[in-house]
Design a protein around this motif. Structure first.
Motif, PDB file in Angstrom:
ATOM      1  N   UNK A 196       0.737  -1.129  -0.003  1.00  0.00           N
ATOM      2  CA  UNK A 196       0.055  -0.110   0.125  1.00  0.00           C
ATOM      3  C   UNK A 196       0.819   1.134   0.046  1.00  0.00           C
ATOM      4  N   UNK A 197       2.015   1.132   0.597  1.00  0.00           N
ATOM      5  CA  UNK A 197       2.762   2.373   0.984  1.00  0.00           C
ATOM      6  C   UNK A 197       3.515   2.572  -0.604  1.00  0.00           C
ATOM      7  N   UNK A 198       3.860   1.566  -1.457  1.00  0.00           N
ATOM      8  CA  UNK A 198       4.313   1.722  -2.633  1.00  0.00           C
ATOM      9  C   UNK A 198       3.406   2.270  -3.729  1.00  0.00           C
ATOM     10  N   UNK A 199       1.829   1.653  -3.459  1.00  0.00           N
ATOM     11  CA  UNK A 199       0.964   2.324  -4.487  1.00  0.00           C
ATOM     12  C   UNK A 199       0.851   3.798  -4.264  1.00  0.00           C
ATOM     13  N   UNK A 200       0.604   4.118  -2.766  1.00  0.00           N
ATOM     14  CA  UNK A 200       0.341   5.499  -2.416  1.00  0.00           C
ATOM     15  C   UNK A 200       1.640   6.528  -2.924  1.00  0.00           C
ATOM     16  N   UNK A 201       2.947   5.938  -3.029  1.00  0.00           N
ATOM     17  CA  UNK A 201       3.980   6.757  -3.455  1.00  0.00           C
ATOM     18  C   UNK A 201       3.724   6.866  -5.073  1.00  0.00           C
ATOM     19  N   UNK A 202       2.863   6.032  -5.729  1.00  0.00           N
ATOM     20  CA  UNK A 202       2.828   6.083  -7.393  1.00  0.00           C
ATOM     21  C   UNK A 202       1.621   7.209  -7.382  1.00  0.00           C
ATOM     22  N   UNK A 203       0.769   7.417  -6.245  1.00  0.00           N
ATOM     23  CA  UNK A 203      -0.508   8.286  -6.518  1.00  0.00           C
ATOM     24  C   UNK A 203      -0.108   9.733  -6.459  1.00  0.00           C
ATOM     25  N   UNK A 204       0.944   9.849  -5.540  1.00  0.00           N
ATOM     26  CA  UNK A 204       1.300  11.638  -5.514  1.00  0.00           C
ATOM     27  C   UNK A 204       1.864  12.016  -6.828  1.00  0.00           C
TER      28      UNK A 204
END
Length: 216
Positions: A208-216
């Protein structure tokens, strides 16, 4: 309506004056019949009434109620006894010896009662200052802040820890995360946080942290 109140107060005052005058006269007549002539006969009713008032005042103040009740009853019996005795039940021209003794001994009794009522133990009034407990001063304690532990200095001879390997994120999962983030922003007006994204996608926190990094 102030007028009825004034009329009622005047009626009570008139009634009190009449009753006091009658009682005063009866006490005077009894004292004169018992052999107390002149000014002494007039002093007896004053002595009885003052003792009655002093005892009642002490009762109202709430201090030494047992003593106040005792002297109040003594004065009341003296006043009531004189009123009853002068109602035709006693021949004032031939007063018995025991009544003469009582009348002659009354000044000593009244003096003792008045002295005890005036100089008896008084209970201090209960007020905010008396009810408030005295604040106790506690010794000041010096608080010492514990020193923060010194951070360990890295040894240059030791090799640095390898950087964490990035978590691979499937493109389809990223697209789904974009939809979830957009829906969350539309509904709440704020960007989705990592914990909510982890719960909505049902993925582990590192992913989830890796996905959140790509959402920003």
């Amino acid at each position: 309506m102030p007028r009825p109140t004034v009329v009622r107060a005047d009626a009570v005052l008139i009634q009190a004056v009449i009753a006091g005058a009658l009682s005063f006269a009866h006490l005077h007549d009894l004292a004169a019949a018992a052999g107390q002539t002149g000014w002494k006969a007039w002093a007896y009713p004053i002595s009885v009434d003052l003792l009655l008032v002093a005892a009642w005042h002490r009762l109202r103040s709430g201090a030494a109620k047992a003593s106040a009740w005792c002297w109040f009853l003594v004065a009341l019996v003296a006043s009531l006894g004189a009123n009853v005795a002068t109602a035709g039940l006693l021949d004032l021209t031939d007063v018995p010896a025991w009544l003469r003794i009582l009348v002659a001994g009354w000044p000593a009794v009244a003096f003792l009662g008045g002295t005890l009522l005036a100089h008896g133990t008084r209970t201090p009034p209960a007020g905010p200052e008396a009810a408030a407990p005295t604040a106790k001063t506690e010794p000041a304690t010096t608080s010492t802040t514990p020193e923060s532990p010194t951070a360990p200095v890295p040894d240059p001879a030791q090799p640095a820890a390898p950087a964490p390997t990035p978590v691979p994120v499937p493109p389809a999962l990223v697209a789904l995360a974009h939809k979830v983030a957009d829906e969350h922003r539309t509904r709440t007006g704020a960007a989705i946080d990592t914990s909510t994204l982890c719960a909505r996608l049902g993925v582990p926190m590192p992913l989830a942290e890796a996905i959140a990094a790509q959402l920003t």
